[in-house]
Design an enzyme around this catalytic site. Structure first.
Site, PDB file in Angstrom:
ATOM      1  N   GLY A  20       0.831  -1.201   0.000  1.00  0.00           N
ATOM      2  CA  GLY A  20       0.000   0.000   0.000  1.00  0.00           C
ATOM      3  C   GLY A  20       0.865   1.251   0.000  1.00  0.00           C
ATOM      4  O   GLY A  20       0.594   2.223  -0.715  1.00  0.00           O
ATOM      5  N   ARG A  24       7.292   1.918   0.963  1.00  0.00           N
ATOM      6  CA  ARG A  24       7.647   0.493   1.135  1.00  0.00           C
ATOM      7  C   ARG A  24       8.032  -0.093  -0.215  1.00  0.00           C
ATOM      8  O   ARG A  24       8.931  -0.939  -0.300  1.00  0.00           O
ATOM      9  CB  ARG A  24       6.493  -0.293   1.774  1.00  0.00           C
ATOM     10  CG  ARG A  24       6.918  -1.711   2.207  1.00  0.00           C
ATOM     11  CD  ARG A  24       5.748  -2.517   2.809  1.00  0.00           C
ATOM     12  NE  ARG A  24       5.049  -1.765   3.798  1.00  0.00           N
ATOM     13  CZ  ARG A  24       3.701  -1.731   3.909  1.00  0.00           C
ATOM     14  NH1 ARG A  24       2.947  -2.458   3.123  1.00  0.00           N
ATOM     15  NH2 ARG A  24       3.126  -0.988   4.819  1.00  0.00           N
ATOM     16  N   ARG A  43       1.634  10.955  -9.194  1.00  0.00           N
ATOM     17  CA  ARG A  43       1.036  11.148  -7.859  1.00  0.00           C
ATOM     18  C   ARG A  43       1.924  10.610  -6.733  1.00  0.00           C
ATOM     19  O   ARG A  43       1.423  10.275  -5.650  1.00  0.00           O
ATOM     20  CB  ARG A  43      -0.336  10.478  -7.775  1.00  0.00           C
ATOM     21  CG  ARG A  43      -1.372  11.132  -8.672  1.00  0.00           C
ATOM     22  CD  ARG A  43      -2.704  10.435  -8.615  1.00  0.00           C
ATOM     23  NE  ARG A  43      -3.635  11.083  -9.512  1.00  0.00           N
ATOM     24  CZ  ARG A  43      -4.766  11.668  -9.126  1.00  0.00           C
ATOM     25  NH1 ARG A  43      -5.109  11.672  -7.867  1.00  0.00           N
ATOM     26  NH2 ARG A  43      -5.550  12.234 -10.013  1.00  0.00           N
ATOM     27  N   ARG A  87      -0.045  -8.757  -2.943  1.00  0.00           N
ATOM     28  CA  ARG A  87      -0.050  -7.631  -2.003  1.00  0.00           C
ATOM     29  C   ARG A  87       0.879  -7.949  -0.845  1.00  0.00           C
ATOM     30  O   ARG A  87       0.789  -9.043  -0.247  1.00  0.00           O
ATOM     31  CB  ARG A  87      -1.471  -7.396  -1.486  1.00  0.00           C
ATOM     32  CG  ARG A  87      -1.532  -6.488  -0.275  1.00  0.00           C
ATOM     33  CD  ARG A  87      -2.923  -6.007   0.053  1.00  0.00           C
ATOM     34  NE  ARG A  87      -3.035  -5.600   1.439  1.00  0.00           N
ATOM     35  CZ  ARG A  87      -2.518  -4.464   1.951  1.00  0.00           C
ATOM     36  NH1 ARG A  87      -1.852  -3.614   1.185  1.00  0.00           N
ATOM     37  NH2 ARG A  87      -2.666  -4.172   3.226  1.00  0.00           N
ATOM     38  N   VAL A  88       1.783  -7.022  -0.531  1.00  0.00           N
ATOM     39  CA  VAL A  88       2.676  -7.173   0.628  1.00  0.00           C
ATOM     40  C   VAL A  88       2.327  -6.031   1.587  1.00  0.00           C
ATOM     41  O   VAL A  88       2.923  -4.964   1.542  1.00  0.00           O
ATOM     42  CB  VAL A  88       4.170  -7.188   0.207  1.00  0.00           C
ATOM     43  CG1 VAL A  88       4.556  -8.552  -0.357  1.00  0.00           C
ATOM     44  CG2 VAL A  88       4.504  -6.104  -0.821  1.00  0.00           C
ATOM     45  N   GLY A  89       1.323  -6.279   2.415  1.00  0.00           N
ATOM     46  CA  GLY A  89       0.721  -5.202   3.184  1.00  0.00           C
ATOM     47  C   GLY A  89       0.972  -5.296   4.676  1.00  0.00           C
ATOM     48  O   GLY A  89       1.734  -6.140   5.162  1.00  0.00           O
ATOM     49  N   SER A  90       0.297  -4.407   5.395  1.00  0.00           N
ATOM     50  CA  SER A  90       0.240  -4.503   6.850  1.00  0.00           C
ATOM     51  C   SER A  90      -1.219  -4.699   7.247  1.00  0.00           C
ATOM     52  O   SER A  90      -2.127  -4.427   6.465  1.00  0.00           O
ATOM     53  CB  SER A  90       0.822  -3.242   7.510  1.00  0.00           C
ATOM     54  OG  SER A  90       0.013  -2.117   7.242  1.00  0.00           O
ATOM     55  N   GLU A 179      -7.510  -5.180   7.167  1.00  0.00           N
ATOM     56  CA  GLU A 179      -6.708  -4.273   6.341  1.00  0.00           C
ATOM     57  C   GLU A 179      -7.667  -3.619   5.350  1.00  0.00           C
ATOM     58  O   GLU A 179      -8.876  -3.587   5.619  1.00  0.00           O
ATOM     59  CB  GLU A 179      -5.520  -5.001   5.674  1.00  0.00           C
ATOM     60  CG  GLU A 179      -5.830  -6.293   4.972  1.00  0.00           C
ATOM     61  CD  GLU A 179      -6.422  -6.112   3.594  1.00  0.00           C
ATOM     62  OE1 GLU A 179      -7.668  -6.222   3.487  1.00  0.00           O
ATOM     63  OE2 GLU A 179      -5.684  -5.929   2.622  1.00  0.00           O
ATOM     64  N   MET A 180      -7.191  -3.121   4.203  1.00  0.00           N
ATOM     65  CA  MET A 180      -8.088  -2.293   3.397  1.00  0.00           C
ATOM     66  C   MET A 180      -8.079  -2.589   1.889  1.00  0.00           C
ATOM     67  O   MET A 180      -8.641  -1.809   1.127  1.00  0.00           O
ATOM     68  CB  MET A 180      -7.751  -0.807   3.637  1.00  0.00           C
ATOM     69  CG  MET A 180      -7.893  -0.399   5.098  1.00  0.00           C
ATOM     70  SD  MET A 180      -7.536   1.340   5.412  1.00  0.00           S
ATOM     71  CE  MET A 180      -8.912   2.135   4.606  1.00  0.00           C
ATOM     72  N   GLU A 181      -7.457  -3.683   1.417  1.00  0.00           N
ATOM     73  CA  GLU A 181      -7.320  -3.848  -0.039  1.00  0.00           C
ATOM     74  C   GLU A 181      -7.583  -5.248  -0.600  1.00  0.00           C
ATOM     75  O   GLU A 181      -7.897  -5.389  -1.794  1.00  0.00           O
ATOM     76  CB  GLU A 181      -5.889  -3.448  -0.483  1.00  0.00           C
ATOM     77  CG  GLU A 181      -5.557  -1.977  -0.369  1.00  0.00           C
ATOM     78  CD  GLU A 181      -5.074  -1.580   1.020  1.00  0.00           C
ATOM     79  OE1 GLU A 181      -4.728  -2.495   1.804  1.00  0.00           O
ATOM     80  OE2 GLU A 181      -5.057  -0.387   1.334  1.00  0.00           O
ATOM     81  N   ASP A 204      -0.273  -4.144  14.095  1.00  0.00           N
ATOM     82  CA  ASP A 204      -0.882  -3.805  15.383  1.00  0.00           C
ATOM     83  C   ASP A 204      -1.896  -4.892  15.727  1.00  0.00           C
ATOM     84  O   ASP A 204      -2.385  -5.589  14.842  1.00  0.00           O
ATOM     85  CB  ASP A 204      -1.565  -2.431  15.332  1.00  0.00           C
ATOM     86  CG  ASP A 204      -2.525  -2.299  14.170  1.00  0.00           C
ATOM     87  OD1 ASP A 204      -2.076  -2.405  13.005  1.00  0.00           O
ATOM     88  OD2 ASP A 204      -3.728  -2.140  14.416  1.00  0.00           O
ATOM     89  N   ARG A 217       6.588   0.091   9.741  1.00  0.00           N
ATOM     90  CA  ARG A 217       5.639  -0.370   8.713  1.00  0.00           C
ATOM     91  C   ARG A 217       6.209  -0.163   7.309  1.00  0.00           C
ATOM     92  O   ARG A 217       5.864  -0.863   6.375  1.00  0.00           O
ATOM     93  CB  ARG A 217       4.293   0.362   8.859  1.00  0.00           C
ATOM     94  CG  ARG A 217       3.566  -0.016  10.132  1.00  0.00           C
ATOM     95  CD  ARG A 217       2.320   0.809  10.387  1.00  0.00           C
ATOM     96  NE  ARG A 217       1.952   0.726  11.798  1.00  0.00           N
ATOM     97  CZ  ARG A 217       0.716   0.649  12.275  1.00  0.00           C
ATOM     98  NH1 ARG A 217      -0.303   0.667  11.442  1.00  0.00           N
ATOM     99  NH2 ARG A 217       0.480   0.574  13.561  1.00  0.00           N
TER     100      ARG A 217
HETATM  101  O1  LIG Z   1       0.491  -0.939   4.951  1.00  0.00           O
HETATM  102  P1  LIG Z   1      -0.477  -1.060   3.805  1.00  0.00           P
HETATM  103  O2  LIG Z   1      -0.010  -2.014   2.769  1.00  0.00           O
HETATM  104  O3  LIG Z   1      -0.846   0.295   3.222  1.00  0.00           O
HETATM  105  O4  LIG Z   1      -1.834  -1.701   4.414  1.00  0.00           O
HETATM  106  C1  LIG Z   1      -2.591  -1.226   5.518  1.00  0.00           C
HETATM  107  O5  LIG Z   1      -2.173   0.051   5.997  1.00  0.00           O
HETATM  108  C2  LIG Z   1      -3.072   1.080   5.556  1.00  0.00           C
HETATM  109  C3  LIG Z   1      -3.733   1.719   6.755  1.00  0.00           C
HETATM  110  O6  LIG Z   1      -2.796   2.246   7.619  1.00  0.00           O
HETATM  111  C4  LIG Z   1      -4.096   0.393   4.648  1.00  0.00           C
HETATM  112  O7  LIG Z   1      -3.677   0.500   3.308  1.00  0.00           O
HETATM  113  C5  LIG Z   1      -4.055  -1.031   5.170  1.00  0.00           C
HETATM  114  O8  LIG Z   1      -4.539  -2.009   4.306  1.00  0.00           O
HETATM  115  O1  LIG Z   2      -6.182  -1.362   7.923  1.00  0.00           O
HETATM  116  C1  LIG Z   2      -5.474  -1.593   8.894  1.00  0.00           C
HETATM  117  C2  LIG Z   2      -4.075  -1.835   8.770  1.00  0.00           C
HETATM  118  C3  LIG Z   2      -3.333  -2.067   9.877  1.00  0.00           C
HETATM  119  N1  LIG Z   2      -3.932  -2.056  11.076  1.00  0.00           N
HETATM  120  C4  LIG Z   2      -5.252  -1.842  11.209  1.00  0.00           C
HETATM  121  O2  LIG Z   2      -5.758  -1.825  12.316  1.00  0.00           O
HETATM  122  N2  LIG Z   2      -5.977  -1.614  10.120  1.00  0.00           N
END
Ligand SMILES: O=P(O)(O)O[C@H]1O[C@H](CO)[C@@H](O)[C@H]1O
Ligand SMILES: O=c1cc[nH]c(=O)[nH]1
Length: 234
Positions: A20, A24, A43, A87-90, A179-181, A204, A217
């Site tokens: 995201g 990173r 962007r 996706r390599v996310g958090s 998470e969000m994606e 977290d 992160r």
């Molecule tokens: O660290 P990334 O990959 O962005 O993923 C998580 O972190 C973001 C929120 O802080 C959201 O995009 C969520 O999905």
């Molecule tokens: O979307 C997210 C990403 C990391 N931690 C969260 O609590 N929510």
């Protein structure tokens, strides 16, 4: 060049890692890829292509949330021929046992977003990972003894939610993390017949309150990235 990605045809590999956070993406490219070239700064959503042990790999930031990821992933699939997307996310752990720095391998992604409600006109689509990528990733995580969990993830539209009590319902139903994606990634991969996986380091834990800093992160997810690179280049 697509509208949101400033790359010429051929500048992006068919295998793309998707953090995201665009910084990173830069950390991954400079840490792991040889001869990394930044192909897009549109962007400031940075994208890079380089090689990892002889394999051509790209890393593209997606921004936060499904609408943002969907723009980049659609363009990667429709205009640049992407075939394997990881996706390599958090993420935030929803169970006490899903601890900070563990990796959540998302087999499927549920969501509070209306994107698929609109897309499927009332049908309930189940966004699902590519099985070969799940298997390959999990085999490597087990072999390396990296703490990980495999199961369902929740992709929310709202980081700051008005109804945090709903999280407890997800915990009750065994959803591993938030998470969000992921839900949008798996849906678009299905639409275009591509392979997708979402792996997320726990930044977290929403039950215990433990949390990593922003810098951690951005730059400290080595295990997750190394397992991803090993999986997609196997
Ligand atoms: O660290 P990334 O990959 O962005 O993923 C998580 O972190 C973001 C929120 O802080 C959201 O995009 C969520 O999905
Ligand atoms: O979307 C997210 C990403 C990391 N931690 C969260 O609590 N929510």
């Amino acid at each position: 060049m697509s509208i949101h990605i400033g790359a010429a045809p051929g500048q992006i590999s068919d295998t793309v890692l998707l953090p995201g956070d665009p910084l990173r993406a830069e950390w991954i490219a400079t840490t792991y890829l040889e001869d990394a070239v930044c192909y897009s700064k549109v962007r400031n959503m940075l994208g890079f292509t380089g090689t990892y042990r002889g394999h051509r790999i790209s890393v593209q930031g997606t921004g936060m949330g499904q609408p943002s990821l969907a723009i980049y992933v659609h363009e990667l699939l429709a205009e640049y021929g992407a075939q394997t997307l990881v996706r390599v996310g958090s993420c935030g752990g929803l169970l006490e046992t899903v601890k900070v720095r563990d990796i959540v391998v998302a087999m499927s992604g549920c969501t509070d977003s209306s994107l698929n409600e609109l897309r499927f006109e009332g049908f309930d689509f189940a966004p699902t990972a590519d099985f070969s990528l799940v298997r390959g990733y999990v085999e490597r995580a087990e072999a390396a003894a990296v703490p990980h969990h495999v199961g369902q993830i929740f992709s929310t539209d709202a980081f700051y939610h008005d109804r945090p009590e709903l999280r407890e319902r997800l915990t009750q139903y065994g959803v591993l993390a938030i998470e969000m994606e992921t839900s949008a990634l798996y849906t678009l991969a299905a639409k275009f017949g591509a392979r997708a996986l979402s792996v997320n380091t726990v930044s977290d834990n929403l039950v215990t309150g433990e949390a990593l800093s922003s810098e951690e992160r951005e730059r400290s997810f080595a295990d997750m990235v190394e397992l991803t690179l090993a999986t997609v280049t196997a």
